[in-house]
Scaffold this motif. Structure first.
Motif, PDB file in Angstrom:
ATOM      1  N   ARG A   1       0.841  -1.199   0.000  1.00 19.81           N
ATOM      2  CA  ARG A   1       0.000   0.000   0.000  1.00 19.81           C
ATOM      3  C   ARG A   1       0.871   1.242   0.000  1.00 19.81           C
ATOM      4  NH1 ARG A   1      -3.166   3.547   3.671  1.00 19.81           N
ATOM      5  NH2 ARG A   1      -1.792   2.960   5.374  1.00 19.81           N
ATOM      6  N   MET A   2       0.677   2.098  -1.001  1.00 21.77           N
ATOM      7  CA  MET A   2       1.340   3.409  -1.040  1.00 21.77           C
ATOM      8  C   MET A   2       0.360   4.433  -0.484  1.00 21.77           C
ATOM      9  SD  MET A   2       3.315   3.684  -4.707  1.00 21.77           S
ATOM     10  CE  MET A   2       1.810   3.647  -5.662  1.00 21.77           C
ATOM     11  N   PHE A   3       0.871   5.343   0.348  1.00 24.00           N
ATOM     12  CA  PHE A   3       0.006   6.348   0.945  1.00 24.00           C
ATOM     13  C   PHE A   3       0.802   7.613   1.244  1.00 24.00           C
ATOM     14  CE2 PHE A   3       1.794   3.777   4.277  1.00 24.00           C
ATOM     15  CZ  PHE A   3       2.098   4.653   5.295  1.00 24.00           C
ATOM     16  N   ASN A   4       0.081   8.699   1.495  1.00 26.77           N
ATOM     17  CA  ASN A   4       0.709   9.977   1.819  1.00 26.77           C
ATOM     18  C   ASN A   4       1.025  10.063   3.308  1.00 26.77           C
ATOM     19  OD1 ASN A   4      -1.444  11.064  -0.584  1.00 26.77           O
ATOM     20  ND2 ASN A   4       0.709  11.608  -0.753  1.00 26.77           N
TER      21      ASN A   4
ATOM     22  N   PRO B   1      -4.065   8.977  -9.400  1.00 22.08           N
ATOM     23  CA  PRO B   1      -5.193   9.841  -9.770  1.00 22.08           C
ATOM     24  C   PRO B   1      -6.435   9.599  -8.907  1.00 22.08           C
ATOM     25  CG  PRO B   1      -4.903   8.110 -11.392  1.00 22.08           C
ATOM     26  CD  PRO B   1      -3.762   8.001 -10.434  1.00 22.08           C
ATOM     27  N   ARG B   2      -6.458   8.489  -8.214  1.00 21.93           N
ATOM     28  CA  ARG B   2      -7.594   8.120  -7.361  1.00 21.93           C
ATOM     29  C   ARG B   2      -7.123   6.991  -6.454  1.00 21.93           C
ATOM     30  NH1 ARG B   2      -7.439   5.696 -11.925  1.00 21.93           N
ATOM     31  NH2 ARG B   2      -8.300   7.302 -13.228  1.00 21.93           N
ATOM     32  N   LYS B   3      -7.876   6.714  -5.391  1.00 24.81           N
ATOM     33  CA  LYS B   3      -7.605   5.562  -4.530  1.00 24.81           C
ATOM     34  C   LYS B   3      -8.000   4.317  -5.320  1.00 24.81           C
ATOM     35  CE  LYS B   3      -9.282   3.770  -0.106  1.00 24.81           C
ATOM     36  NZ  LYS B   3     -10.170   4.030   1.027  1.00 24.81           N
ATOM     37  N   GLN B   4      -7.042   3.377  -5.516  1.00 23.29           N
ATOM     38  CA  GLN B   4      -7.324   2.255  -6.398  1.00 23.29           C
ATOM     39  C   GLN B   4      -6.419   1.055  -6.137  1.00 23.29           C
ATOM     40  OE1 GLN B   4      -6.700   3.849 -10.320  1.00 23.29           O
ATOM     41  NE2 GLN B   4      -4.552   4.274  -9.956  1.00 23.29           N
ATOM     42  N   TYR B   5      -6.907  -0.111  -6.539  1.00 20.37           N
ATOM     43  CA  TYR B   5      -6.100  -1.316  -6.604  1.00 20.37           C
ATOM     44  C   TYR B   5      -5.468  -1.333  -7.994  1.00 20.37           C
ATOM     45  CZ  TYR B   5      -7.809  -3.990  -2.549  1.00 20.37           C
ATOM     46  OH  TYR B   5      -8.085  -4.466  -1.304  1.00 20.37           O
ATOM     47  N   VAL B   6      -4.218  -1.764  -8.063  1.00 19.07           N
ATOM     48  CA  VAL B   6      -3.561  -1.984  -9.344  1.00 19.07           C
ATOM     49  C   VAL B   6      -3.114  -3.438  -9.345  1.00 19.07           C
ATOM     50  CG1 VAL B   6      -1.756  -1.247 -10.933  1.00 19.07           C
ATOM     51  CG2 VAL B   6      -2.762   0.423  -9.343  1.00 19.07           C
ATOM     52  N   VAL B   7      -3.699  -4.218 -10.238  1.00 22.23           N
ATOM     53  CA  VAL B   7      -3.437  -5.653 -10.303  1.00 22.23           C
ATOM     54  C   VAL B   7      -2.557  -5.915 -11.521  1.00 22.23           C
ATOM     55  CG1 VAL B   7      -4.468  -7.951 -10.459  1.00 22.23           C
ATOM     56  CG2 VAL B   7      -5.696  -6.099  -9.271  1.00 22.23           C
ATOM     57  N   THR B   8      -1.312  -6.280 -11.288  1.00 28.40           N
ATOM     58  CA  THR B   8      -0.378  -6.553 -12.379  1.00 28.40           C
ATOM     59  C   THR B   8      -0.630  -7.948 -12.929  1.00 28.40           C
ATOM     60  OG1 THR B   8       1.288  -5.067 -11.494  1.00 28.40           O
ATOM     61  CG2 THR B   8       2.075  -6.790 -12.974  1.00 28.40           C
ATOM     62  N   LEU B   9      -0.892  -8.015 -14.232  1.00 26.90           N
ATOM     63  CA  LEU B   9      -1.103  -9.290 -14.912  1.00 26.90           C
ATOM     64  C   LEU B   9       0.181  -9.767 -15.587  1.00 26.90           C
ATOM     65  CD1 LEU B   9      -4.495  -8.357 -16.604  1.00 26.90           C
ATOM     66  CD2 LEU B   9      -4.151  -9.602 -14.463  1.00 26.90           C
ATOM     67  N   LYS B  10       0.975  -8.814 -16.081  1.00 28.90           N
ATOM     68  CA  LYS B  10       2.220  -9.142 -16.771  1.00 28.90           C
ATOM     69  C   LYS B  10       3.199  -7.999 -16.556  1.00 28.90           C
ATOM     70  CE  LYS B  10       3.976 -10.255 -21.372  1.00 28.90           C
ATOM     71  NZ  LYS B  10       3.618 -10.344 -22.801  1.00 28.90           N
ATOM     72  N   GLY B  11       4.453  -8.355 -16.257  1.00 28.34           N
ATOM     73  CA  GLY B  11       5.497  -7.358 -16.051  1.00 28.34           C
ATOM     74  C   GLY B  11       5.990  -7.377 -14.614  1.00 28.34           C
ATOM     75  N   LYS B  12       7.179  -6.842 -14.421  1.00 28.95           N
ATOM     76  CA  LYS B  12       7.778  -6.706 -13.093  1.00 28.95           C
ATOM     77  C   LYS B  12       8.308  -5.287 -13.008  1.00 28.95           C
ATOM     78  CE  LYS B  12      11.165  -8.887 -10.039  1.00 28.95           C
ATOM     79  NZ  LYS B  12      12.133 -10.021  -9.932  1.00 28.95           N
ATOM     80  N   LEU B  13       7.895  -4.557 -11.966  1.00 23.95           N
ATOM     81  CA  LEU B  13       8.228  -3.141 -11.862  1.00 23.95           C
ATOM     82  C   LEU B  13       8.909  -2.820 -10.547  1.00 23.95           C
ATOM     83  CD1 LEU B  13       5.078  -3.420 -13.099  1.00 23.95           C
ATOM     84  CD2 LEU B  13       5.727  -1.124 -13.741  1.00 23.95           C
ATOM     85  N   LYS B  14       9.773  -1.835 -10.610  1.00 22.00           N
ATOM     86  CA  LYS B  14      10.403  -1.305  -9.400  1.00 22.00           C
ATOM     87  C   LYS B  14       9.809   0.082  -9.170  1.00 22.00           C
ATOM     88  CE  LYS B  14      14.895  -0.306  -7.339  1.00 22.00           C
ATOM     89  NZ  LYS B  14      16.352  -0.352  -7.588  1.00 22.00           N
TER      90      LYS B  14
ATOM     91  N   ASP C   1      -1.703   7.217  -2.617  1.00 16.15           N
ATOM     92  CA  ASP C   1      -0.875   8.430  -2.547  1.00 16.15           C
ATOM     93  C   ASP C   1      -1.422   9.453  -3.548  1.00 16.15           C
ATOM     94  OD1 ASP C   1      -0.041   6.772  -4.714  1.00 16.15           O
ATOM     95  OD2 ASP C   1       1.861   7.829  -4.826  1.00 16.15           O
ATOM     96  N   THR C   2      -2.556  10.016  -3.229  1.00 18.15           N
ATOM     97  CA  THR C   2      -3.284  10.874  -4.177  1.00 18.15           C
ATOM     98  C   THR C   2      -2.866  12.348  -4.127  1.00 18.15           C
ATOM     99  OG1 THR C   2      -5.053  11.121  -2.555  1.00 18.15           O
ATOM    100  CG2 THR C   2      -5.303   9.360  -4.178  1.00 18.15           C
ATOM    101  N   LYS C   3      -1.899  12.680  -3.280  1.00 19.23           N
ATOM    102  CA  LYS C   3      -1.424  14.069  -3.172  1.00 19.23           C
ATOM    103  C   LYS C   3       0.097  14.089  -3.195  1.00 19.23           C
ATOM    104  CE  LYS C   3      -5.368  15.281  -0.356  1.00 19.23           C
ATOM    105  NZ  LYS C   3      -5.894  14.815   0.869  1.00 19.23           N
TER     106      LYS C   3
END
Length: 163
Positions: free
Chosen positions: A51-54, A95-108, A129-131
């Protein structure tokens, strides 16, 4: 041979008689067999989440945790995305409070306080982290990031449990 058959028949009839006797109560009425209660010790299962947050100073940080399986999470809708919008290539807030579900790829990911973490299939990113300056990310494995965005309702819980 006849003697053995007779003994076998009597044994079977005696067995059935005792079963019948167990199923009839003292009034002569047939009872329903009692079912033993099965103990419910259903183990709770989770999926990994970050979870990313401000923070109070407006920067972005993150925490590692989990989301319980089979938990209803209030959402408005969802959409898939494979391309990268221009704003995503530089530091940005969600841009909004949201879940991001990665289907393909690996990110840092790198948050504004300088810390980093890895997101790949099997780990849910909760972007709250909307601000402020937000975060950046780089693709570290694969040539494409396929993902689902699931915007959460403003009043709904993200169901996140910190480790």
């Amino acid at each position: 041979m006849k003697k053995a058959s007779l003994i076998l028949a009597l044994t079977l009839l005696t067995g059935f008689g005792s079963i019948y006797a167990k199923s009839v109560n003292s009034d002569g009425k047939k009872e329903k067999p009692k079912k033993e209660k099965a103990e419910k010790t259903e183990e709770q299962h989770y999926i990994k989440a970050i979870r990313m947050f401000n923070t109070e100073d407006g920067k972005c940080t993150f925490e590692v945790g989990k989301i319980p399986n089979k938990t209803n999470i209030e959402s408005k809708a969802f959409f898939a995305q494979t391309h990268v919008d221009a704003y995503e290539k530089v530091a940005h807030a969600a841009p909004r409070k949201q879940y991001v579900v990665t289907l393909k790829g690996k990110l840092k990911f790198k948050v504004s306080n300088g810390d980093t973490f890895i997101i790949e299939p099997g780990t849910i990113l909760i972007a709250e982290d909307t601000k402020g300056p937000g975060h950046t990310w780089d693709l570290v494995k694969g040539d494409k990031w396929e993902r689902l965005y699931i915007p959460l309702t403003d009043e709904g819980s993200d169901q996140f449990i910190k480790d």
